[in-house]
Motif scaffolding. Sequence first.
Motif, PDB file in Angstrom:
ATOM      1  N   LEU A  23       0.834  -1.202   0.000  1.00  0.00           N
ATOM      2  CA  LEU A  23       0.000   0.000   0.000  1.00  0.00           C
ATOM      3  C   LEU A  23       0.873   1.258   0.000  1.00  0.00           C
ATOM      4  CD1 LEU A  23      -2.909   0.979   0.068  1.00  0.00           C
ATOM      5  CD2 LEU A  23      -2.795   0.935   2.543  1.00  0.00           C
ATOM      6  N   ALA A  24       1.896   1.279   0.804  1.00  0.00           N
ATOM      7  CA  ALA A  24       2.806   2.433   0.847  1.00  0.00           C
ATOM      8  C   ALA A  24       3.503   2.611  -0.504  1.00  0.00           C
ATOM      9  CB  ALA A  24       3.832   2.254   1.959  1.00  0.00           C
ATOM     10  N   GLY A  25       3.872   1.516  -1.135  1.00  0.00           N
ATOM     11  CA  GLY A  25       4.505   1.589  -2.458  1.00  0.00           C
ATOM     12  C   GLY A  25       3.565   2.155  -3.509  1.00  0.00           C
ATOM     13  N   LEU A  26       2.321   1.725  -3.495  1.00  0.00           N
ATOM     14  CA  LEU A  26       1.343   2.238  -4.459  1.00  0.00           C
ATOM     15  C   LEU A  26       1.068   3.721  -4.237  1.00  0.00           C
ATOM     16  CD1 LEU A  26      -1.213  -0.712  -4.604  1.00  0.00           C
ATOM     17  CD2 LEU A  26       0.370   0.015  -6.382  1.00  0.00           C
ATOM     18  N   ILE A  27       0.994   4.140  -2.995  1.00  0.00           N
ATOM     19  CA  ILE A  27       0.789   5.560  -2.696  1.00  0.00           C
ATOM     20  C   ILE A  27       1.982   6.373  -3.185  1.00  0.00           C
ATOM     21  CG2 ILE A  27       0.613   7.227  -0.809  1.00  0.00           C
ATOM     22  CD1 ILE A  27      -1.122   5.141   0.660  1.00  0.00           C
ATOM     23  N   ALA A  28       3.185   5.865  -2.985  1.00  0.00           N
ATOM     24  CA  ALA A  28       4.386   6.567  -3.441  1.00  0.00           C
ATOM     25  C   ALA A  28       4.393   6.717  -4.958  1.00  0.00           C
ATOM     26  CB  ALA A  28       5.644   5.832  -2.970  1.00  0.00           C
ATOM     27  N   VAL A  29       4.007   5.665  -5.672  1.00  0.00           N
ATOM     28  CA  VAL A  29       3.952   5.737  -7.139  1.00  0.00           C
ATOM     29  C   VAL A  29       2.912   6.767  -7.583  1.00  0.00           C
ATOM     30  CG1 VAL A  29       3.290   4.440  -9.208  1.00  0.00           C
ATOM     31  CG2 VAL A  29       4.830   3.420  -7.534  1.00  0.00           C
ATOM     32  N   ALA A  30       1.765   6.795  -6.919  1.00  0.00           N
ATOM     33  CA  ALA A  30       0.729   7.771  -7.266  1.00  0.00           C
ATOM     34  C   ALA A  30       1.212   9.200  -7.026  1.00  0.00           C
ATOM     35  CB  ALA A  30      -0.539   7.493  -6.458  1.00  0.00           C
ATOM     36  N   ILE A  31       1.901   9.429  -5.922  1.00  0.00           N
ATOM     37  CA  ILE A  31       2.415  10.769  -5.619  1.00  0.00           C
ATOM     38  C   ILE A  31       3.466  11.192  -6.640  1.00  0.00           C
ATOM     39  CG2 ILE A  31       3.805  12.077  -3.956  1.00  0.00           C
ATOM     40  CD1 ILE A  31       2.311  10.549  -1.742  1.00  0.00           C
ATOM     41  N   ILE A  32       4.372  10.304  -6.979  1.00  0.00           N
ATOM     42  CA  ILE A  32       5.423  10.618  -7.941  1.00  0.00           C
ATOM     43  C   ILE A  32       4.828  10.924  -9.311  1.00  0.00           C
ATOM     44  CG2 ILE A  32       7.361   9.617  -9.224  1.00  0.00           C
ATOM     45  CD1 ILE A  32       8.088   8.154  -6.585  1.00  0.00           C
ATOM     46  N   THR A  33       3.842  10.143  -9.733  1.00  0.00           N
ATOM     47  CA  THR A  33       3.187  10.381 -11.020  1.00  0.00           C
ATOM     48  C   THR A  33       2.473  11.722 -11.030  1.00  0.00           C
ATOM     49  OG1 THR A  33       2.882   8.003 -11.288  1.00  0.00           O
ATOM     50  CG2 THR A  33       1.540   9.435 -12.671  1.00  0.00           C
ATOM     51  N   THR A  34       1.754  12.027  -9.969  1.00  0.00           N
ATOM     52  CA  THR A  34       1.021  13.293  -9.879  1.00  0.00           C
ATOM     53  C   THR A  34       1.971  14.480  -9.903  1.00  0.00           C
ATOM     54  OG1 THR A  34      -0.713  12.197  -8.603  1.00  0.00           O
ATOM     55  CG2 THR A  34      -0.632  14.595  -8.499  1.00  0.00           C
ATOM     56  N   ILE A  35       3.041  14.408  -9.153  1.00  0.00           N
ATOM     57  CA  ILE A  35       4.012  15.508  -9.127  1.00  0.00           C
ATOM     58  C   ILE A  35       4.658  15.678 -10.493  1.00  0.00           C
ATOM     59  CG2 ILE A  35       6.251  16.188  -8.175  1.00  0.00           C
ATOM     60  CD1 ILE A  35       5.309  15.095  -5.502  1.00  0.00           C
ATOM     61  N   GLY A  36       4.930  14.595 -11.165  1.00  0.00           N
ATOM     62  CA  GLY A  36       5.503  14.678 -12.510  1.00  0.00           C
ATOM     63  C   GLY A  36       4.568  15.370 -13.485  1.00  0.00           C
ATOM     64  N   LEU A  37       3.289  15.022 -13.438  1.00  0.00           N
ATOM     65  CA  LEU A  37       2.319  15.653 -14.336  1.00  0.00           C
ATOM     66  C   LEU A  37       2.128  17.126 -14.013  1.00  0.00           C
ATOM     67  CD1 LEU A  37      -0.394  12.849 -14.537  1.00  0.00           C
ATOM     68  CD2 LEU A  37       1.217  13.533 -16.309  1.00  0.00           C
ATOM     69  N   ILE A  38       2.041  17.456 -12.735  1.00  0.00           N
ATOM     70  CA  ILE A  38       1.869  18.857 -12.339  1.00  0.00           C
ATOM     71  C   ILE A  38       3.108  19.667 -12.729  1.00  0.00           C
ATOM     72  CG2 ILE A  38       1.715  20.395 -10.345  1.00  0.00           C
ATOM     73  CD1 ILE A  38      -0.113  18.320  -9.038  1.00  0.00           C
ATOM     74  N   GLY A  39       4.273  19.104 -12.540  1.00  0.00           N
ATOM     75  CA  GLY A  39       5.504  19.808 -12.902  1.00  0.00           C
ATOM     76  C   GLY A  39       5.570  20.106 -14.385  1.00  0.00           C
ATOM     77  N   THR A  40       5.180  19.159 -15.221  1.00  0.00           N
ATOM     78  CA  THR A  40       5.178  19.366 -16.665  1.00  0.00           C
ATOM     79  C   THR A  40       4.188  20.452 -17.054  1.00  0.00           C
ATOM     80  OG1 THR A  40       5.754  17.044 -16.980  1.00  0.00           O
ATOM     81  CG2 THR A  40       4.872  18.216 -18.881  1.00  0.00           C
ATOM     82  N   ARG A  41       3.012  20.426 -16.466  1.00  0.00           N
ATOM     83  CA  ARG A  41       2.003  21.440 -16.791  1.00  0.00           C
ATOM     84  C   ARG A  41       2.421  22.820 -16.302  1.00  0.00           C
ATOM     85  NH1 ARG A  41      -3.500  17.953 -15.675  1.00  0.00           N
ATOM     86  NH2 ARG A  41      -3.192  16.556 -17.430  1.00  0.00           N
ATOM     87  N   LEU A  42       3.023  22.903 -15.123  1.00  0.00           N
ATOM     88  CA  LEU A  42       3.503  24.190 -14.624  1.00  0.00           C
ATOM     89  C   LEU A  42       4.595  24.748 -15.523  1.00  0.00           C
ATOM     90  CD1 LEU A  42       3.669  23.910 -10.744  1.00  0.00           C
ATOM     91  CD2 LEU A  42       2.282  25.450 -12.091  1.00  0.00           C
ATOM     92  N   ASN A  43       5.457  23.905 -16.007  1.00  0.00           N
ATOM     93  CA  ASN A  43       6.507  24.337 -16.915  1.00  0.00           C
ATOM     94  C   ASN A  43       5.896  24.920 -18.185  1.00  0.00           C
ATOM     95  OD1 ASN A  43       9.071  24.769 -17.852  1.00  0.00           O
ATOM     96  ND2 ASN A  43       9.372  22.686 -18.580  1.00  0.00           N
TER      97      ASN A  43
END
Length: 61
Positions: A23-43
């Motif tokens: 569960l902790a691993g899946l949450i970490a993957v979701a957070i990393i994916t979300t931050i990656g998408l937000i970072g690309t859009r902010l750029n």
Amino acid sequence: MKNTIQQFLREEDGVAAIEYGLLAGLIAVAIITTIGLIGTRLNTVFGFVSTALNGVVNPAA
């Protein structure tokens, strides 16, 4: 010997720890994916703003 094997098969303490780890691993993957998408859009947004402000002259200069 038979009782020991049956007791080992019924024990669930390790299973709960593994589930929490997954569960902790899946949450970490979701957070990393979300931050990656937000970072690309902010750029992209800052790129548009930079392009729009490129011709603006500083009135104090």
